[in-house]
Motif scaffolding. Structure first.
Motif, PDB file in Angstrom:
ATOM      1  N   SER A 590       0.681  -1.225   0.288  1.00  0.00           N
ATOM      2  CA  SER A 590      -0.160  -0.230   0.046  1.00  0.00           C
ATOM      3  C   SER A 590       0.803   1.551  -0.227  1.00  0.00           C
ATOM      4  CB  SER A 590      -0.956  -0.225   1.561  1.00  0.00           C
ATOM      5  OG  SER A 590      -1.525  -1.315   0.730  1.00  0.00           O
ATOM      6  N   LEU A 591       2.136   1.087   1.455  1.00  0.00           N
ATOM      7  CA  LEU A 591       2.855   2.634   0.836  1.00  0.00           C
ATOM      8  C   LEU A 591       3.455   2.764  -0.440  1.00  0.00           C
ATOM      9  CD1 LEU A 591       3.656   4.998   2.590  1.00  0.00           C
ATOM     10  CD2 LEU A 591       5.415   2.946   3.675  1.00  0.00           C
ATOM     11  N   HIS A 628       8.887  12.352  -2.234  1.00  0.00           N
ATOM     12  CA  HIS A 628       8.136  11.026  -2.102  1.00  0.00           C
ATOM     13  C   HIS A 628       9.156   9.342  -3.039  1.00  0.00           C
ATOM     14  CE1 HIS A 628       5.163  12.439  -0.170  1.00  0.00           C
ATOM     15  NE2 HIS A 628       4.761  13.421  -0.495  1.00  0.00           N
ATOM     16  N   LEU A 629       9.763   9.943  -4.335  1.00  0.00           N
ATOM     17  CA  LEU A 629      10.055   9.658  -4.763  1.00  0.00           C
ATOM     18  C   LEU A 629      11.227   8.613  -3.747  1.00  0.00           C
ATOM     19  CD1 LEU A 629      10.518   7.443  -7.501  1.00  0.00           C
ATOM     20  CD2 LEU A 629      12.151   9.836  -7.991  1.00  0.00           C
ATOM     21  N   GLN A 630      12.286   9.316  -3.478  1.00  0.00           N
ATOM     22  CA  GLN A 630      13.621   8.554  -2.536  1.00  0.00           C
ATOM     23  C   GLN A 630      13.160   8.455  -1.320  1.00  0.00           C
ATOM     24  OE1 GLN A 630      16.860   9.145  -3.084  1.00  0.00           O
ATOM     25  NE2 GLN A 630      16.744   7.522  -1.626  1.00  0.00           N
ATOM     26  N   GLU A 631      12.483   8.509  -0.569  1.00  0.00           N
ATOM     27  CA  GLU A 631      11.382   8.010   0.518  1.00  0.00           C
ATOM     28  C   GLU A 631      10.467   6.261  -0.125  1.00  0.00           C
ATOM     29  OE1 GLU A 631       8.249  10.470   1.928  1.00  0.00           O
ATOM     30  OE2 GLU A 631       9.855  11.090   3.362  1.00  0.00           O
ATOM     31  N   ALA A 632      10.363   6.001  -1.191  1.00  0.00           N
ATOM     32  CA  ALA A 632       9.952   4.684  -1.895  1.00  0.00           C
ATOM     33  C   ALA A 632      11.208   4.072  -1.730  1.00  0.00           C
ATOM     34  CB  ALA A 632       9.513   4.995  -3.306  1.00  0.00           C
ATOM     35  N   GLN A 635      12.494   2.571   1.022  1.00  0.00           N
ATOM     36  CA  GLN A 635      11.278   1.836   1.293  1.00  0.00           C
ATOM     37  C   GLN A 635      11.517   0.432   0.908  1.00  0.00           C
ATOM     38  OE1 GLN A 635       6.793   2.083   0.831  1.00  0.00           O
ATOM     39  NE2 GLN A 635       6.946   0.213   1.180  1.00  0.00           N
ATOM     40  N   ILE A 636      12.082   0.404  -0.577  1.00  0.00           N
ATOM     41  CA  ILE A 636      12.482  -0.731  -1.171  1.00  0.00           C
ATOM     42  C   ILE A 636      13.733  -1.897  -0.662  1.00  0.00           C
ATOM     43  CG2 ILE A 636      12.793  -1.819  -3.444  1.00  0.00           C
ATOM     44  CD1 ILE A 636      11.705   0.422  -5.114  1.00  0.00           C
ATOM     45  N   GLN A 637      14.668  -1.008   0.037  1.00  0.00           N
ATOM     46  CA  GLN A 637      15.237  -1.451   0.555  1.00  0.00           C
ATOM     47  C   GLN A 637      14.876  -2.309   1.280  1.00  0.00           C
ATOM     48  OE1 GLN A 637      18.927   1.080   0.605  1.00  0.00           O
ATOM     49  NE2 GLN A 637      19.317   1.400  -1.125  1.00  0.00           N
ATOM     50  N   LEU A 638      14.854  -2.140   2.001  1.00  0.00           N
ATOM     51  CA  LEU A 638      13.524  -2.108   3.790  1.00  0.00           C
ATOM     52  C   LEU A 638      12.796  -3.520   3.558  1.00  0.00           C
ATOM     53  CD1 LEU A 638      13.820  -1.713   6.984  1.00  0.00           C
ATOM     54  CD2 LEU A 638      11.328  -0.556   6.527  1.00  0.00           C
ATOM     55  N   MET A 639      11.688  -3.157   2.524  1.00  0.00           N
ATOM     56  CA  MET A 639      10.754  -3.840   2.073  1.00  0.00           C
ATOM     57  C   MET A 639      11.773  -5.413   1.520  1.00  0.00           C
ATOM     58  SD  MET A 639       8.322  -4.558  -1.365  1.00  0.00           S
ATOM     59  CE  MET A 639       9.937  -4.764  -2.287  1.00  0.00           C
ATOM     60  N   ARG A 640      12.511  -5.576   0.992  1.00  0.00           N
ATOM     61  CA  ARG A 640      13.797  -6.564   0.420  1.00  0.00           C
ATOM     62  C   ARG A 640      13.854  -7.452   1.702  1.00  0.00           C
ATOM     63  NH1 ARG A 640      15.123  -4.682  -5.720  1.00  0.00           N
ATOM     64  NH2 ARG A 640      13.565  -5.157  -6.733  1.00  0.00           N
ATOM     65  N   ALA A 652       5.195  -3.317  -7.758  1.00  0.00           N
ATOM     66  CA  ALA A 652       5.193  -2.552  -6.946  1.00  0.00           C
ATOM     67  C   ALA A 652       6.253  -1.355  -7.133  1.00  0.00           C
ATOM     68  CB  ALA A 652       4.569  -2.076  -5.302  1.00  0.00           C
ATOM     69  N   ALA A 653       7.540  -2.235  -6.473  1.00  0.00           N
ATOM     70  CA  ALA A 653       8.826  -1.568  -6.655  1.00  0.00           C
ATOM     71  C   ALA A 653       9.163  -1.435  -8.078  1.00  0.00           C
ATOM     72  CB  ALA A 653       9.856  -2.667  -6.880  1.00  0.00           C
ATOM     73  N   ALA A 654       9.002  -1.987  -9.290  1.00  0.00           N
ATOM     74  CA  ALA A 654       9.187  -2.118 -10.853  1.00  0.00           C
ATOM     75  C   ALA A 654       8.396  -0.348 -10.743  1.00  0.00           C
ATOM     76  CB  ALA A 654       8.799  -3.137 -11.659  1.00  0.00           C
ATOM     77  N   ASN A 655       7.879   0.134 -10.507  1.00  0.00           N
ATOM     78  CA  ASN A 655       6.874   1.020 -11.496  1.00  0.00           C
ATOM     79  C   ASN A 655       7.487   2.214 -10.720  1.00  0.00           C
ATOM     80  OD1 ASN A 655       3.829   0.870 -12.482  1.00  0.00           O
ATOM     81  ND2 ASN A 655       4.824  -0.976 -11.725  1.00  0.00           N
ATOM     82  N   ILE A 656       8.667   2.055  -9.386  1.00  0.00           N
ATOM     83  CA  ILE A 656       8.882   2.900  -8.574  1.00  0.00           C
ATOM     84  C   ILE A 656      10.560   2.664  -9.232  1.00  0.00           C
ATOM     85  CG2 ILE A 656      10.524   4.117  -6.513  1.00  0.00           C
ATOM     86  CD1 ILE A 656       7.090   3.466  -6.222  1.00  0.00           C
ATOM     87  N   PHE A 657      10.643   2.449  -9.697  1.00  0.00           N
ATOM     88  CA  PHE A 657      12.439   2.409 -10.672  1.00  0.00           C
ATOM     89  C   PHE A 657      11.777   3.488 -11.785  1.00  0.00           C
ATOM     90  CE2 PHE A 657      13.271  -1.678  -8.038  1.00  0.00           C
ATOM     91  CZ  PHE A 657      14.403  -1.032  -7.061  1.00  0.00           C
TER      92      PHE A 657
END
Length: 751
Positions: A590-591, A628-632, A635-640, A652-657
């Motif tokens: 969601s985040l 917001h982009l940097q925070e995302a 977060q991807i690092q934390l998520m993985r 969702a990570a691919a969309n951010i990249f």
């Protein structure tokens, strides 16, 4: 067990606070006299741990002033706490005589109570080790709030390990500082009391036993220890899943907070699976054979140390707390650490029937589980701390308690026929005369609920309510029986909707009748599963106000706020959910989706402002998009690192990249820059992982809207043409299931 547990926790906390003030007021008094203080404040003598604190403070001050004190003689001045005080003084003497016992530099000038260090005023010393001192302190910048400050005299990885461990049964870290003159590492933690599980251990005939009871939740001593053991296993399992091994589990490293929780502390000796240390510390009596083999130079590598090493120390800890003694005698061990390791290894290799001794105290399954932890070969120990926790919690059920009575009196049952007859008659008498009818039906409902027989559970809870109308737990669990049944895959849509509606009506009644967090959260959950997210959000908020707060609640409230277009508030709650449980998949999903929307909205607003010539406004939106982009990306690092992998999270990570690639181009890069190449590689890796977890390759077409130049990347085109094995990627739920938390609060009913 100490008398501290026989009085309300708040009285103990008040006594400790009083002693902290007394020590602070006398910090410049060289003639500090614990006996005089206790005579002046006799009420403090009800708290053994407080008496130990005062006596130890006097001992340290006199030693610091150059006085030589005989520990035995000093401890005899305080007969009520002589045994634990003498143990503390012996440790103090050993560390003074062997300052390098754990690799500590000699002649280190430790700060003392009364000093100020990096914005903290040290009130009193509450513990020490070979390379650290622990103080009760006041943090001046935050209104002199009481904290625990651990001061280490060398580079310390404990804070880094604790920083990644966010669990209700692990002591958290407020902050970490590094002071170069002198070279200190300062770890600031919340102050939640000084009583540890070691305070429950007494030598001699007064040792722990199943007949002793404590005024802590109306449990017997044994049930209290088993419950705390299960909490400790929860903490260990959480750490082990993150490849962190404590390596020094023992009673003194398990804090009993003032709210009754067991908290695992002191990760200074912990190891990580991907960062092997060649230094093995720990406490000899609690060390596993693989640790002792390293100390005895039988092993050159620490590779044998893993989660099962902690399970061995846990087994020693539980054995000592339940029987009042260590599994192996330690009084005759050699003073040389390596030789002592040899001696302990010889003792551990010998055959022992720990299970038989433990069965005198606990149920056979628990005895078997703890004895398995003490196996010499790690392969013979339980698979995980979660398995042990499950076995311990079974001990606490009502049915198990009745079985333990029969087991304890099995000598009276001389033949198989008599055994069967006695079991039936005793259990029948117990059910009919000892337990009220409404509780019998409640327990039957609990059993049915655990077995997934939701219709029977509903009927049993209804029967309980017929006999006891004011029965909050039964009412709420009746509603949950319907809501859980509505989730069954074989249920048709019409039946599922009827069950959800029934659950809603029951929860609505409970919410009006009982002003508690469980009723508000249950009503919110039914509304959320019915798609009424705005109303659900209001009730989740009410549950938080009523004291129910966990990762699932925070996630669900955040998701409801997204649907109510309250994005900033949603960000806060979703971040809180991940902070409470970094492994929670739904919150990560969601985040990331919310941050993608916020980046796109801010970018679009910036473009519109630029077209209108409003450069200042545009720069504000560009800054917001970048934030917001940097925070995302962070977060991807934390998520993985923490969350279980899933196709939807990688998508969702691919969309951010893709947004990062687009941002690089918007910032003036014409293609091929280092930043853009990095994000392209990250995007391709995320897409490949998602496809390997059954994301449809054709879905990659959507990324071209965010980053059109991906069409020119040959690896991207190959991924789009991937031939996939049949199957669908399981979608992530948006609403987390709060039932485990609510069930845990409703499953225990006082007789």
């Amino acid at each position: 067990m100490t008398a501290d547990l026989a009085v309300p926790a708040r009285q103990s906390a008040a006594a400790k606070a009083m002693v902290s003030e007394i020590i602070a007021d006398h910090r410049s008094d060289a003639s500090f006299d614990a006996t005089s203080i206790l005579d002046k404040h006799p009420e403090l003598q009800e708290f053994p741990s407080v008496v130990v604190d005062l006596a130890y403070e006097e001992f340290c001050r006199r030693v610091d002033n150059g006085e030589w004190i005989e520990p035995d003689e000093f401890a005899r001045r305080f007969p009520a706490v002589a045994a634990p005080l003498l143990k503390l003084l012996e440790v103090h003497a050993f560390l003074d005589e062997n300052p390098d016992a754990f690799g500590t530099a000699t002649g280190f000038d430790w700060p003392k109570a009364g000093a100020e260090v990096a914005g903290f005023r040290l009130v009193r010393e509450i513990g020490r080790g070979g390379f650290s001192r622990v103080f009760l302190a006041q943090e001046k910048a935050l209104g002199n709030r009481q904290v625990v400050l651990k001061i280490c005299n060398q580079a310390n990885e404990e804070a880094a390990r604790l920083g990644q461990l966010n669990h209700p049964h692990i002591v958290p870290v407020h902050s970490v500082q590094f002071d170069t003159l002198p070279p200190f590492t300062l770890i600031c933690m919340p102050f939640v009391g000084t009583t540890t599980m070691a305070d429950l251990i007494r030598d001699g005939d007064d040792g722990p036993g199943p007949s002793k009871s404590i005024d802590w939740g109306r449990e017997t001593y044994v049930d209290f220890i088993v419950r705390k053991g299960a909490e400790l296993c929860d903490a260990l399992n959480y750490a082990h899943r993150r490849n962190v091994y404590h390596c020094d589990v023992k009673p003194s490293n398990v804090l009993l907070a003032t709210d009754g929780r067991a908290l695992l502390l002191d990760f200074n000796l912990a190891m990580q699976h991907d960062h092997r240390s060649q230094v093995v510390g720990g406490t000899l009596p609690y060390m596993a054979p693989e640790q002792l083999q390293f100390l005895a130079a039988h092993a050159r590598s620490t590779s044998a140390i893993d989660h099962r090493t902690d399970l061995y120390a846990f087994g020693v800890t539980m054995f000592q707390l339940l029987t009042g003694r260590l599994p192996y005698p330690t009084e005759h061990l050699d003073q040389n650490r390596s030789e002592a390791a040899h001696q302990l290894l010889d003792l551990q290799r010998a055959s022992h029937d720990w299970r038989k001794e433990l069965e005198q105290v606990v149920s056979p399954p628990v005895a078997r589980s703890i004895a398995a932890c003490l196996a010499f070969d790690p392969q013979d120990r339980p698979d995980s701390a979660a398995v042990v926790a499950q076995e311990l919690r079974r001990h606490l059920t009502m049915v198990a308690r009745s079985g333990r009575w029969i087991h304890a009196h099995r000598a009276l049952l001389s033949s198989a026929a008599v055994i069967l007859l006695m079991v039936a008659s005793i259990f029948g008498v117990w059910l009919n005369s000892q337990v009220p009818a409404f509780l019998r039906h409640y327990q039957m409902g609990m059993v049915a609920l655990q077995q997934g027989d939701f219709a029977q559970a509903n009927q049993s809870f209804r029967n309980a309510l017929d006999r006891q109308q004011d029965f909050r737990e039964a009412l709420l669990l009746q509603g949950w029986s319907d809501l859980l049944a509505s989730r069954e895959p074989e249920i048709d849509l019409e039946t599922a909707n009827a069950l959800r509606d029934s659950a809603y009506r029951i929860f609505f009644r409970a919410c009006n009748q009982y002003k508690c967090g469980e009723s508000a959260a249950s009503l919110a959950q039914s509304l959320a599963e019915m798609g009424q997210l705005k109303d659900a959000g209001h009730h989740y908020e009410e549950a938080v106000k009523r004291g129910l707060w966990n990762a699932a609640i925070a996630n669900n409230l955040g998701f409801c706020l997204i649907r109510s277009e309250q994005e900033e508030a949603a960000l806060g709650f979703l971040n809180a959910a991940i902070g409470l449980d970094p492994s929670i998949q739904v919150a990560h999903g969601s985040l990331l989706r919310l941050r993608r929307i916020l980046v796109q909205d801010a970018t679009a607003s910036a473009r519109q402002a630029n077209r209108r010539g409003m450069r200042t406004v545009a720069m504000k939106h560009e800054s917001s998009a970048a934030k917001h982009l940097q925070e995302a990306l962070d977060q991807i690092q934390l998520m993985r690192q923490f969350a279980p992998p899933s196709a939807e999270l990688e998508w969702a990570a691919a969309n951010i990249f893709a947004l990062a690639i687009s941002a690089e181009r918007s910032n003036g890069t014409n293609g091929g820059g280092d930043g853009e190449c990095e994000w392209q590689e990250q995007l391709l890796a995320a897409c490949e992982m998602a496809i390997n977890m059954n994301l449809p390759p054709e879905q990659l077409e959507e990324l071209l809207v965010l980053a059109p130049r991906l069409r020119d990347l040959e690896p991207f085109q190959r991924l789009r043409q991937t031939i996939q094995t049949p199957g669908e990627a399981p979608p992530l739920e948006r609403i987390a299931d709060i039932f485990p938390e609510v069930y845990g609060r409703l499953a225990i009913v006082e007789h």
